[in-house]
Enzyme design. Structure first.
Site, PDB file in Angstrom:
ATOM      1  N   CYS A 184      23.483  53.057  38.810  1.00 38.10           N
ATOM      2  CA  CYS A 184      22.938  52.149  39.824  1.00 38.10           C
ATOM      3  C   CYS A 184      22.753  52.780  41.197  1.00 38.10           C
ATOM      4  CB  CYS A 184      23.831  50.917  39.941  1.00 38.10           C
ATOM      5  SG  CYS A 184      23.757  49.890  38.462  1.00 38.10           S
ATOM      6  N   PHE A 230      25.846  41.852  39.608  1.00 38.10           N
ATOM      7  CA  PHE A 230      26.729  42.691  40.430  1.00 38.10           C
ATOM      8  C   PHE A 230      27.911  43.250  39.641  1.00 38.10           C
ATOM      9  CE2 PHE A 230      24.576  39.803  43.358  1.00 38.10           C
ATOM     10  CZ  PHE A 230      24.110  40.682  44.322  1.00 38.10           C
ATOM     11  N   GLY A 253      27.881  58.438  41.652  1.00 32.33           N
ATOM     12  CA  GLY A 253      26.912  58.651  40.581  1.00 32.33           C
ATOM     13  C   GLY A 253      26.693  57.340  39.869  1.00 32.33           C
ATOM     14  N   GLU A 311      30.581  48.410  35.605  1.00 32.37           N
ATOM     15  CA  GLU A 311      30.969  48.918  34.291  1.00 32.37           C
ATOM     16  C   GLU A 311      32.457  49.216  34.311  1.00 32.37           C
ATOM     17  OE1 GLU A 311      28.444  52.180  33.110  1.00 32.37           O
ATOM     18  OE2 GLU A 311      26.652  51.010  33.532  1.00 32.37           O
TER      19      GLU A 311
HETATM   20  N1  NAD Z   1      24.832  49.126  34.353  1.00 35.60           N
HETATM   21  C1  NAD Z   1      25.287  48.485  35.410  1.00 35.60           C
HETATM   22  O1  NAD Z   1      26.451  48.623  35.806  1.00 35.60           O
HETATM   23  C2  NAD Z   1      24.404  47.529  36.159  1.00 35.60           C
HETATM   24  C3  NAD Z   1      24.967  46.655  37.095  1.00 35.60           C
HETATM   25  C4  NAD Z   1      24.146  45.768  37.777  1.00 35.60           C
HETATM   26  C5  NAD Z   1      22.773  45.779  37.543  1.00 35.60           C
HETATM   27  N2  NAD Z   1      22.244  46.665  36.651  1.00 35.60           N
HETATM   28  C6  NAD Z   1      20.795  46.623  36.420  1.00 35.60           C
HETATM   29  O2  NAD Z   1      20.565  45.939  35.184  1.00 35.60           O
HETATM   30  C7  NAD Z   1      19.427  46.488  34.512  1.00 35.60           C
HETATM   31  C8  NAD Z   1      19.830  46.942  33.111  1.00 35.60           C
HETATM   32  O3  NAD Z   1      20.766  47.998  33.238  1.00 35.60           O
HETATM   33  P1  NAD Z   1      21.621  48.528  31.994  1.00 35.60           P
HETATM   34  O4  NAD Z   1      22.617  49.471  32.535  1.00 35.60           O
HETATM   35  O5  NAD Z   1      22.075  47.354  31.182  1.00 35.60           O
HETATM   36  O6  NAD Z   1      20.466  49.314  31.192  1.00 35.60           O
HETATM   37  P2  NAD Z   1      20.520  49.862  29.680  1.00 35.60           P
HETATM   38  O7  NAD Z   1      19.595  51.007  29.650  1.00 35.60           O
HETATM   39  O8  NAD Z   1      21.924  50.010  29.240  1.00 35.60           O
HETATM   40  O9  NAD Z   1      19.906  48.651  28.823  1.00 35.60           O
HETATM   41  C9  NAD Z   1      18.569  48.273  28.847  1.00 35.60           C
HETATM   42  C10 NAD Z   1      18.179  47.817  27.431  1.00 35.60           C
HETATM   43  O10 NAD Z   1      16.900  47.197  27.465  1.00 35.60           O
HETATM   44  C11 NAD Z   1      16.225  47.504  26.260  1.00 35.60           C
HETATM   45  N3  NAD Z   1      14.792  47.242  26.451  1.00 35.60           N
HETATM   46  C12 NAD Z   1      13.909  47.924  27.220  1.00 35.60           C
HETATM   47  N4  NAD Z   1      12.696  47.336  27.156  1.00 35.60           N
HETATM   48  C13 NAD Z   1      12.812  46.260  26.346  1.00 35.60           C
HETATM   49  C14 NAD Z   1      11.914  45.250  25.909  1.00 35.60           C
HETATM   50  N5  NAD Z   1      10.637  45.202  26.326  1.00 35.60           N
HETATM   51  N6  NAD Z   1      12.386  44.304  25.071  1.00 35.60           N
HETATM   52  C15 NAD Z   1      13.665  44.326  24.669  1.00 35.60           C
HETATM   53  N7  NAD Z   1      14.562  45.246  25.071  1.00 35.60           N
HETATM   54  C16 NAD Z   1      14.140  46.206  25.886  1.00 35.60           C
HETATM   55  C17 NAD Z   1      16.595  48.943  26.011  1.00 35.60           C
HETATM   56  O11 NAD Z   1      16.414  49.310  24.660  1.00 35.60           O
HETATM   57  C18 NAD Z   1      18.067  48.956  26.422  1.00 35.60           C
HETATM   58  O12 NAD Z   1      18.931  48.680  25.330  1.00 35.60           O
HETATM   59  C19 NAD Z   1      18.919  47.609  35.417  1.00 35.60           C
HETATM   60  O13 NAD Z   1      17.902  47.093  36.244  1.00 35.60           O
HETATM   61  C20 NAD Z   1      20.135  47.973  36.240  1.00 35.60           C
HETATM   62  O14 NAD Z   1      19.780  48.509  37.493  1.00 35.60           O
HETATM   63  C21 NAD Z   1      23.024  47.523  35.949  1.00 35.60           C
END
Ligand code: NAD
Length: 439
Positions: free
Chosen positions: A263, A152, A260, A155
């Site tokens: 998420c 949760f 935007g 950023e």
């Molecule tokens: N960004 C946010 O604020 C936030 C908050 C809560 C939940 N989430 C959720 O968390 C998840 C990740 O979001 P994020 O913003 O960190 O994404 P992101 O795109 O910043 O990071 C994902 C990373 O995973 C790596 N990756 C993909 N496939 C891989 C594999 N098979 N092995 C190793 N690495 C691999 C990618 O290279 C990338 O660096 C999503 O499901 C998102 O919905 C995000």
């Protein structure tokens, strides 16, 4: 404990660094070699306040390391987190689970001894069952439990959110996993942070319900803002007037250009699709998503209105590109729709963002970028504030006015006071505070 974090993006890197800070031994894995190399060199691939220091400190204490070798990182781990991306699938809006299942297959190959596989990525109901099936199919001999532990964090405030969460939601089916998860979050457990232990499917749905509810709150106040503009009321006062009611709460009641980010847009879409698939459509979220989509582009009309209906041939200075302050994340930022609509309307766009310009260059074409707000304003016909970075809250307005060819400001975040702006001689418009433009 030994922890492997698969995916070192916004969530994986912050979670990995914070878990290392709790005293665990964490290896952050990513398939992106450049990202891993840059992390090994001490360079952060993303902008998040406090992250560089946190990472450096834990690397120095040998609790945090980086690798591309997923399979090799899993064997030693007590818990393996999946924190890969789950973007919207092209074409239908379902969550694209390709990365999650690929990670599951790679994890399966490395499993050794009882291991808890924790899905931290935001995934639709039933994904945990499928992750379990994928691993079981690849490794019938493996001893593992699949847990849902949605994240949760926000950023821009990610480290604090991870270390002082409002709650930690954990969905388990195998009681052995509870002991491991309590140990993973031991410092938070000792600090009496609220834990919600539940079933795996409930946990998965909780994350989507939370984001859909917040998106609804934002969209609600945005539509109230539109009505305020028509009837001469002030949305900030309405928001305060309702937000002081504890049943409503004051957060997420800031009218603006629409939500935007990485998420809300994709998670509301994915929830809509899941609900339709199960024949239990959530119509309120369908409407929220549609209203929000139209809203972002419609914000450009406020700029056109400032010039009597068309901004063709005008130069517009735009401050703030990221979807919110204190991040470099441009994913689904309202600025993208605003810039495109301005360009479609024949305007030239000058832009400045404190951290987002590198990312913006990957998704927006035809802009001229500047290194500070004032050079961005120089010679422009109007100023539009799209993202409320702190440095835009205290602009030298006398200087801004002297740099613009006409003193027009469209404040999509309501950070200035309409009365003061009028006193200073600006033609000023905002979102829902009755600030009528008189150019
Ligand atoms: N960004 C946010 O604020 C936030 C908050 C809560 C939940 N989430 C959720 O968390 C998840 C990740 O979001 P994020 O913003 O960190 O994404 P992101 O795109 O910043 O990071 C994902 C990373 O995973 C790596 N990756 C993909 N496939 C891989 C594999 N098979 N092995 C190793 N690495 C691999 C990618 O290279 C990338 O660096 C999503 O499901 C998102 O919905 C995000």
């Amino acid at each position: 404990m030994h922890i492997a974090m698969v995916g070192s993006g916004y969530v994986g890197l912050v979670s990995g660094a914070c878990l290392a800070d709790f005293g665990h031994n964490v290896v952050c894995v990513d398939s992106d070699q450049k990202k891993v190399e840059s992390l090994k060199a001490g360079k952060m691939p993303i902008y998040e306040p406090g992250l560089a220091e946190l990472v450096a400190n834990n690397v120095r204490h040998n609790r945090l390391s980086f690798t591309t070798d997923l399979v090799g990182s899993v064997g030693k781990a007590d818990a393996v987190f999946i924190a890969v991306g789950t973007p919207s699938r092209r074409g239908d809006g379902h969550a694209d689970l390709t990365y999650v299942y690929q990670a599951a297959r790679d994890i399966a190959a490395g499993l050794d001894g009882f291991t808890v596989v924790v899905t931290k990525s935001t995934v639709p109901v039933g994904t945990g069952d499928e992750v379990e099936r994928v691993i079981r199919e690849a490794r019938p001999d493996a001893d593992f439990a699949v847990v849902s532990n949605p994240e949760f964090l926000r950023e821009g405030a990610a480290i604090d959110d991870f270390k002082r969460p409002d709650r930690i939601v954990i969905g388990i089916e195998d009681p052995r996993a509870e002991t491991v998860m309590r140990e993973v979050y031991r410092p938070l457990y000792l600090n009496r942070a609220p834990f919600v232990f539940t079933s795996r499917r409930t946990s998965e749905l909780t994350k989507y319900a939370a984001n859909a509810f917040l998106a609804t709150k934002i969209t609600f106040i945005n539509e109230v803002a539109d009505l305020c503009e028509k009837v001469g009321a002030n949305v900030q006062d309405v928001a305060r007037g309702i937000g002081l009611d504890n049943r409503i709460g004051g957060k997420f009641l800031h009218a603006g250009p629409g939500y935007g980010g990485s998420c809300f847009p994709k998670d509301t879409q994915a929830l809509i699709k899941t609900a339709q698939d199960y024949d239990a459509p959530i119509r309120i979220v369908e409407t929220v998503s549609a209203v929000n989509d139209q809203r972002k582009r419609a914000m450009a009309r406020k700029v056109f209105a400032a010039f009597g209906g068309s901004a063709r041939g005008k130069t517009i200075a735009l401050l703030g590109l990221t979807f919110k302050p204190n991040t470099d994340d441009m994913r689904d930022s309202p600025a993208i729709a605003v810039v495109t609509a301005l360009q479609d309307g024949g305007a030239k766009v000058h832009a400045y963002d404190p951290e987002g310009m590198e990312q913006a260059k990957l998704v927006l074409d035809g802009l001229t970028y500047f290194n500070d707000p004032y050079s961005c304003c120089a010679g422009a016909d109007a100023l539009v504030i799209v993202t409320e970075w702190d440095e835009f809250r205290a602009l030298d307005l006398t200087r801004v006015k002297s740099l613009l060819t006409s003193p027009v400001m469209i404040d999509l975040r309501n950070i200035y006071d309409p009365a003061e702006m009028a006193r200073r001689g600006f033609a000023y418009s905002d979102v829902g505070r009755g600030g009528k433009l008189a150019v």
